[in-house]
Scaffold this active site. Structure first.
Site, mmCIF file in Angstrom:
data_model
loop_
_atom_site.group_PDB
_atom_site.id
_atom_site.type_symbol
_atom_site.label_atom_id
_atom_site.label_comp_id
_atom_site.label_asym_id
_atom_site.label_seq_id
_atom_site.Cartn_x
_atom_site.Cartn_y
_atom_site.Cartn_z
ATOM 1 N N ASP A 140 0.814 -1.228 0.000
ATOM 2 C CA ASP A 140 0.000 0.000 0.000
ATOM 3 C C ASP A 140 0.843 1.271 0.000
ATOM 4 O OD1 ASP A 140 -2.217 -1.769 0.339
ATOM 5 O OD2 ASP A 140 -1.896 -1.731 2.496
ATOM 6 N N GLU A 162 -11.566 -1.532 -2.558
ATOM 7 C CA GLU A 162 -10.947 -0.726 -1.506
ATOM 8 C C GLU A 162 -9.830 0.122 -2.111
ATOM 9 O OE1 GLU A 162 -9.640 -3.652 1.301
ATOM 10 O OE2 GLU A 162 -8.046 -4.420 0.004
#
Length: 303
Positions: A34, A195
């Site tokens: 991420d 997401e």
């Protein structure tokens, strides 16, 4: 969770500078999840990524990366009630460099839980241990039908459940200016697996990027990066076929190919050589940093 720099042209323009060598190529310590990237006034690149304490890497050329430490080297006990453990992983940070400061948003949660929160921090240097904890931005519990993961600022957030949402943020405090929640995208396929949202403005459109399917399973990961666009940052996103993102639409930007498995957890920034997509991907050796140029010449991003 990614907060919206698209409505702040100065945030994107702050990254402009000389084109750098090695686009798409990275070396050094690049074992990230991420990742989010920003660049300071001296031209140093920073990547912040999911980890205990949030890891920090720097580079002078956007190619060779060095792990220099953590945002919270002494832990972040204010997040423990959301991670469910002492000094747990902090997820999906998002960095913007503005007016000489690093603005960092990050999420605290555990897999499958709606006991989740987004926090905010600032630093003038981006160095380990230099960040000020500015506290909670928003949180969710089982009473909410969505989950957080991530002068007019907007925060995009959401992980599974009923998808990607948007909330307004005050530019003076970095905290919510309204409790209104706007739906931007939703899936029913694969248990609603969407997401890692980020909204990016290019020309006359706002582009909503998200990660679909399943992360964090090594070479069995099925993550892939999707996009839709709108003339407004506050909704109406559709994919290339005209399907609304709130109805499961999403055009593929980057998926598994060659020896790159499960790309996702993405961020975007503008650099001297144009828009840049930052993400992680898997090989049998682990999870690594990916950096691709994006071409918007057709009206849709191509990596």
């Amino acid at each position: 969770m990614r907060w919206l720099s698209a409505l702040l042209p100065s945030l994107a323009l702050a990254s402009l500078g000389q084109a750098v060598v090695g686009p798409g190529t990275v070396t050094g310590n690049t074992a990230v999840h991420d990742p989010t990237m920003c660049k300071d006034k001296d031209g140093t690149y920073f990547v912040f990524s999911t980890a205990v304490g949030i890891e920090i890497r720097t580079s002078k050329d956007r190619t060779a990366w060095t792990l220099i430490g953590k945002v919270w080297p002494n832990g972040a006990p204010w997040t423990d009630q959301y991670t469910g453990t002492s000094n747990g992983n902090l997820w999906a940070p998002d960095c913007t460099y503005l007016n000489g400061e690093f603005l960092l948003y990050y999420a605290a949660s555990s897999f499958g839980s709606q006991n989740s929160a987004i926090f905010f921090a600032k630093s003038s240097t981006g160095q380990p241990g230099s960040f000020s904890n500015l506290g909670l931005v928003t949180s969710t519990s089982s009473s909410n039908n969505y989950n957080v993961d991530g002068s007019n600022w907007l925060l995009s957030l959401g992980s599974f459940w009923t998808g990607i949402k948007e909330m307004s943020v005050s530019s003076s405090t970095g905290k919510l200016s309204s409790n209104t929640v706007t739906a931007l995208a939703q899936r029913t396929a694969n248990n609603g697996a969407i997401e890692a949202s980020v909204i990016f403005k290019n020309a006359n459109y706002y582009y909503l990027f998200s990660s679909w399917d399943n992360c964090c399973q090594g070479v069995n990961s099925t993550y892939n990066i999707r996009v839709g666009r709108s003339t407004k940052a506050t909704g109406g996103f559709v994919d290339k076929s005209g399907v609304a993102l709130t109805s499961g639409g999403g055009t593929l930007v980057l998926g598994t190919h060659d020896n790159i498995v499960g790309p996702g957890g993405q961020d975007l920034m503008v650099d001297g050589d144009g828009p840049i997509l930052i993400y992680h991907y898997y090989t049998p050796s682990g999870s690594f940093l990916g950096i691709n140029r994006l071409d918007f010449s057709s009206g849709w991003p191509v990596s």
